[in-house]
Write a protein that holds these residues in place. Structure first.
Motif, short mmCIF file in Angstrom:
data_model
loop_
_atom_site.label_atom_id
_atom_site.label_comp_id
_atom_site.label_asym_id
_atom_site.label_seq_id
_atom_site.Cartn_x
_atom_site.Cartn_y
_atom_site.Cartn_z
N THR A 243 -85.51 2.61 13.26
CA THR A 243 -85.79 2.91 11.85
C THR A 243 -87.10 3.67 11.70
O THR A 243 -87.21 4.59 10.87
CB THR A 243 -85.83 1.61 11.02
OG1 THR A 243 -84.61 0.89 11.21
CG2 THR A 243 -86.02 1.91 9.55
N LEU A 244 -88.10 3.30 12.48
CA LEU A 244 -89.36 4.04 12.48
C LEU A 244 -89.14 5.50 12.88
O LEU A 244 -89.69 6.42 12.26
CB LEU A 244 -90.36 3.39 13.43
CG LEU A 244 -91.20 2.23 12.89
CD1 LEU A 244 -92.03 1.63 14.01
CD2 LEU A 244 -92.10 2.69 11.76
N ALA A 246 -86.49 7.18 12.51
CA ALA A 246 -85.76 7.85 11.42
C ALA A 246 -86.69 8.37 10.34
O ALA A 246 -86.42 9.39 9.70
CB ALA A 246 -84.75 6.88 10.81
N THR A 247 -87.80 7.69 10.13
CA THR A 247 -88.76 8.14 9.11
C THR A 247 -89.80 9.09 9.70
O THR A 247 -90.29 9.98 8.99
CB THR A 247 -89.47 6.93 8.49
OG1 THR A 247 -90.11 6.16 9.52
CG2 THR A 247 -88.48 6.05 7.76
N GLU A 248 -90.13 8.92 10.97
CA GLU A 248 -91.19 9.74 11.58
C GLU A 248 -90.74 11.17 11.82
O GLU A 248 -91.47 12.12 11.49
CB GLU A 248 -91.64 9.11 12.91
CG GLU A 248 -92.43 7.82 12.76
CD GLU A 248 -93.76 8.02 12.07
OE1 GLU A 248 -94.49 8.95 12.44
OE2 GLU A 248 -94.06 7.25 11.14
N SER A 251 -90.65 13.37 8.78
CA SER A 251 -91.98 13.50 8.17
C SER A 251 -92.80 14.59 8.85
O SER A 251 -93.57 15.29 8.17
CB SER A 251 -92.72 12.17 8.24
OG SER A 251 -93.08 11.83 9.56
N THR A 302 -84.08 17.62 7.42
CA THR A 302 -84.83 16.37 7.23
C THR A 302 -83.94 15.27 6.67
O THR A 302 -84.03 14.12 7.10
CB THR A 302 -86.02 16.60 6.29
OG1 THR A 302 -85.56 17.21 5.07
CG2 THR A 302 -87.05 17.52 6.93
N TYR A 306 -82.92 11.89 8.74
CA TYR A 306 -83.30 10.61 8.13
C TYR A 306 -82.10 9.68 7.98
O TYR A 306 -82.16 8.49 8.34
CB TYR A 306 -83.96 10.84 6.78
CG TYR A 306 -84.35 9.57 6.06
CD1 TYR A 306 -85.50 8.88 6.42
CD2 TYR A 306 -83.57 9.06 5.04
CE1 TYR A 306 -85.86 7.70 5.77
CE2 TYR A 306 -83.92 7.89 4.38
CZ TYR A 306 -85.07 7.22 4.76
OH TYR A 306 -85.41 6.06 4.12
N GLN A 310 -81.56 6.15 9.86
CA GLN A 310 -81.48 4.92 9.07
C GLN A 310 -80.19 4.15 9.37
O GLN A 310 -80.21 2.93 9.56
CB GLN A 310 -81.56 5.24 7.58
CG GLN A 310 -82.95 5.60 7.08
CD GLN A 310 -83.88 4.40 7.07
OE1 GLN A 310 -83.46 3.26 6.97
NE2 GLN A 310 -85.17 4.66 7.17
#
Length: 322
Positions: A243-244, A246-248, A251, A302, A306, A310
């Motif tokens: 999950t990290l 997926a956001t990193e 970004s 992006t 993401y 997720q």
């Protein structure tokens, strides 16, 4: 009992028969074998939307990394021909012929906007993957040590309190201004403190898990701290790490696009650089494709990265494997 059975015409041996006892057979477990990653992908592909999004991601990656291998892109190829500059898709196809290169029109130098977008995507996505790999690796390792060692915890808390209060964008901008604005300078700027937030998050998760009963029991039985971390804690945090990621990853693309848009990005032809150079075309009638094409592609990349991350993170949670 025997008389009752005979009364109903049922021989005794049909209800009660001796069986052989085997210690080896009694130790066998009849439950099906459990494969963690098999269960992860089973849960992930159970949702049809994940298959569709994964297919979109596959197309994006193919165009990003494979398409540039078969195409020679020259930004100034049509520079001397004024009639090829700032053409809309329909005008470009009419002027230069029906070809995939012109389906998004042309830019300020008569170059193919379609080709430019995918060459720029390769740099932006590569930057995101490299930065995510570095920050996640360093963050998970440091965060695990941070969560286990009280001495390290005291030191890292002070480091975190100081560096976490420095605006991340400001720090990246200063790094880019101090060094040449190239690809590896941007990697350095995004990773010099980018791992710190991940490490703090992992540290918090480790502190929550490390004092649970089964870990305390393992420690009392003489299990080493390293083995407890590798066997009992890190596997439990697989879904958290996914999950990290997926956001990193998205970004970093956003950071690169934003910095390039304000004129502080890479000198290489990334998506951010394309958006920055085509900013003047945004409000000019007939030139909008030159600006919006890299914006839309960056947004799609992006969002897809993401969503895939997720959903894979949700599937990585063992509680969904019922």
């Amino acid at each position: 009992m025997s008389q009752d059975l005979e009364k109903f015409g049922m021989p005794e041996e049909e209800l009660f028969a001796p069986v052989d006892h085997s210690d080896l057979e009694s130790e066998k477990i009849t439950a099906p074998r459990y494969s963690y990653w098999h269960s992860v992908f089973r849960v992930f592909f159970k949702k049809k939307i994940n298959i569709i999004i994964l297919a979109i991601l596959g197309v994006l990656i193919a165009f990003t990394y494979l398409y540039p291998l078969f195409v020679e892109y020259d930004k100034f190829g049509n520079l001397m021909d004024a009639t090829t500059k700032h053409l809309s898709p329909s005008a470009a196809i009419e002027r230069l012929g029906m070809n995939i290169h012109w389906i998004l029109g042309t830019g300020a130098a008569g170059q193919s906007t379609f080709d430019a977008v995918w060459f720029g995507s390769r740099i932006s996505i590569s930057l995101a993957f490299i930065c995510a790999a570095i920050n996640l690796s360093v963050g998970v390792v440091v965060g695990s040590i941070w969560g286990f060692s009280k001495k390290v915890d005291v030191f890292m808390q002070e480091v975190y309190n100081i560096l976490a209060n420095i605006p991340y964008i400001l720090l990246i901008a200063v790094m880019v201004m101090l060094f040449k604005a190239g690809f590896w300078t941007m990697v350095l700027a995004l990773t010099i403190t980018g791992w710190l937030g991940i490490a703090y998050f992992i540290r918090t998760q480790v502190v929550i898990i490390r004092d649970r009963e089964y870990n305390l029991a393992s420690k009392c039985l003489g299990t080493s701290t390293l083995k407890i971390a590798m066997k009992n804690i890190l596997p439990f945090m697989t879904s958290v790490i996914v999950t990290l990621a997926a956001t990193e990853i998205p970004s970093y693309i956003s950071y690169e696009v934003f910095l390039a848009y304000i004129g502080m990005g890479m000198s290489d032809m990334s998506l951010g650089r394309l958006i920055y150079e085509s900013e003047s075309a945004m409000l000019t009638p007939g030139w909008q494709f030159e600006f919006w094409s890299p914006v839309v592609v960056a947004s799609i990349i992006t969002i897809v990265l993401y969503v895939v991350g997720q959903n894979l993170g949700d599937a990585s949670d063992p509680r969904t494997h019922m």
